[in-house]
Scaffold this active site. Structure first.
Site, PDB file in Angstrom:
ATOM      1  N   SER A 172       0.866  -1.176   0.000  1.00 14.18           N
ATOM      2  CA  SER A 172       0.000   0.000   0.000  1.00 14.18           C
ATOM      3  C   SER A 172       0.910   1.235   0.000  1.00 14.18           C
ATOM      4  O   SER A 172       1.957   1.229  -0.644  1.00 14.18           O
ATOM      5  CB  SER A 172      -0.933  -0.025   1.209  1.00 14.18           C
ATOM      6  OG  SER A 172      -1.747   1.123   1.252  1.00 14.18           O
ATOM      7  N   TYR A 201      -5.426   7.528  -6.797  1.00 12.57           N
ATOM      8  CA  TYR A 201      -4.307   6.724  -6.306  1.00 12.57           C
ATOM      9  C   TYR A 201      -4.458   6.457  -4.811  1.00 12.57           C
ATOM     10  O   TYR A 201      -4.338   5.308  -4.354  1.00 12.57           O
ATOM     11  CB  TYR A 201      -2.979   7.441  -6.561  1.00 12.57           C
ATOM     12  CG  TYR A 201      -1.800   6.737  -5.934  1.00 12.57           C
ATOM     13  CD1 TYR A 201      -1.289   5.563  -6.475  1.00 12.57           C
ATOM     14  CD2 TYR A 201      -1.202   7.225  -4.769  1.00 12.57           C
ATOM     15  CE1 TYR A 201      -0.226   4.889  -5.881  1.00 12.57           C
ATOM     16  CE2 TYR A 201      -0.144   6.579  -4.171  1.00 12.57           C
ATOM     17  CZ  TYR A 201       0.348   5.401  -4.739  1.00 12.57           C
ATOM     18  OH  TYR A 201       1.396   4.739  -4.145  1.00 12.57           O
ATOM     19  N   LYS A 205      -4.846   2.812  -2.732  1.00 10.17           N
ATOM     20  CA  LYS A 205      -3.963   2.357  -1.661  1.00 10.17           C
ATOM     21  C   LYS A 205      -4.754   2.091  -0.369  1.00 10.17           C
ATOM     22  O   LYS A 205      -4.401   1.190   0.400  1.00 10.17           O
ATOM     23  CB  LYS A 205      -2.859   3.386  -1.424  1.00 10.17           C
ATOM     24  CG  LYS A 205      -1.907   3.566  -2.606  1.00 10.17           C
ATOM     25  CD  LYS A 205      -1.005   2.370  -2.813  1.00 10.17           C
ATOM     26  CE  LYS A 205      -1.441   1.409  -3.870  1.00 10.17           C
ATOM     27  NZ  LYS A 205      -0.490   0.274  -4.040  1.00 10.17           N
TER      28      LYS A 205
END
Length: 320
Positions: A172, A201, A205
């Protein structure tokens, strides 16, 4: 380890203390099979290198056969051992399916799966082959499907592993703190474009952490250890879509050499101590942290798992 909860997590984790873990501490992995997605470059390459050095049988999964061949040659020169190429494009569900089938045709067990590959801040117009947001489709959906397809091999490895476990380690980032999940943005539309590439993005994550925890909940009683990690702020090709000036500033002020980036996931994937951290989030360098509070919301985890499962089932039905 004590959970790190001090201060603003993104800032605090950008300036971690000196690492206590070193790859030389990794136990011998003779007889164990390891798979690293995105293993041809950056943190993935470093992970492959260390696993080869510690005698694992390493599959290097990547999109480009040419780039993979160059990486495998370089790894052999550095370690004297040869990784095995597995063609994988996480932005294509058909490629994910084919890659899993190819792996399972060669191996019956998988001891460590490093879900390391990712894409960061590409042009907003870019989508996966199946029409998902490229970052969510690659970073979350692709890895979810790949892991589920390989779960049979992971469960077999539980029975043959010296410690009675197999591991799934998901890369992550600190971006997981900066957004939550917005289901209407997983595919293209006005809400997705409004969020922008950076927000998408961070969302992906965040999704990595949620799904890693769900894997731990669903398979932990069968010997699967699932851990998500923030590898730190690292100099890799992941920043290739950043403006040149921004990359220069980041490299000078914030980003660490790529060797540091592999530390946390190597610890999670190899060290006996990490067996205690099923479903947890590790931070630089190889320390136990605490993710965004919503990552621990069981209703959110159930909803995301069901959504991903539904998309995969729809894909499978179209292929039937």
């Amino acid at each position: 380890m004590k959970k790190d909860s001090g201060g603003w997590p993104v800032f605090a984790q950008s300036f971690p203390s000196k690492p206590k873990f070193h790859p030389d501490q990794i136990p011998d992995h003779s007889g164990r099979v390891v798979l690293v997605t995105g293993g041809n470059t950056g943190i993935g390459y470093e992970t492959c290198r260390e696993m080869l050095k510690h005698n694992a049988k390493v599959y290097l999964a990547a999109r480009s056969p040419e780039k993979a061949a160059a990486a495998i040659a370089s790894l052999k020169e550095e370690t004297g051992k040869e990784a095995i190429f597995l063609k994988l494009d996480l932005g294509s569900l058909a490629s994910v399916k084919a890659a899993a089938q190819e792996f399972l045709s060669k191996e019956s067990e998988l001891h460590v799966l490093f879900n390391n590959a990712g894409v960061m801040r590409p042009p907003i117009e870019w989508l996966t082959t199946d029409g998902y947001d490229l970052q969510f489709g690659t970073n979350v959906l692709g890895h979810f499907y790949f892991t589920e397809l390989l779960m049979t091999a992971l469960l077999v490895a539980v029975k043959t592993s010296p410690d009675g476990h197999a591991r799934v380690v998901t890369t992550s980032s600190s971006g997981a703190y900066l957004n939550t999940l917005h289901f209407e943005t997983f595919k293209d539309g006005p809400e997705r474009r409004k969020m922008g590439s950076n927000g998408l993005y961070n969302q992906s994550k965040h999704g990595n952490v949620v799904i890693a925890r769900e894997i731990a909940k669903r398979y932990g009683d069968q010997g699967i250890i699932s851990i998500s990690v923030n590898p730190g702020n690292i100099q890799t090709d992941l920043q290739r879509h950043f403006p040149t000036v921004a990359r220069v500033i980041l490299n000078a002020v914030l980003l660490k050499p790529v060797q540091y980036g592999a530390l946390t996931q190597l610890f999670a994937g190899t060290m006996p101590e990490a067996l205690k951290y099923n479903g947890e989030f590790l931070i630089p360098w190889a320390r136990l942290g605490k993710a965004h509070p919503e990552c621990y919301n069981d209703e959110v985890g159930e909803r995301l798992w069901s959504w991903l499962q539904g998309e995969v089932q729809a894909f499978e039905a179209r292929r039937a």
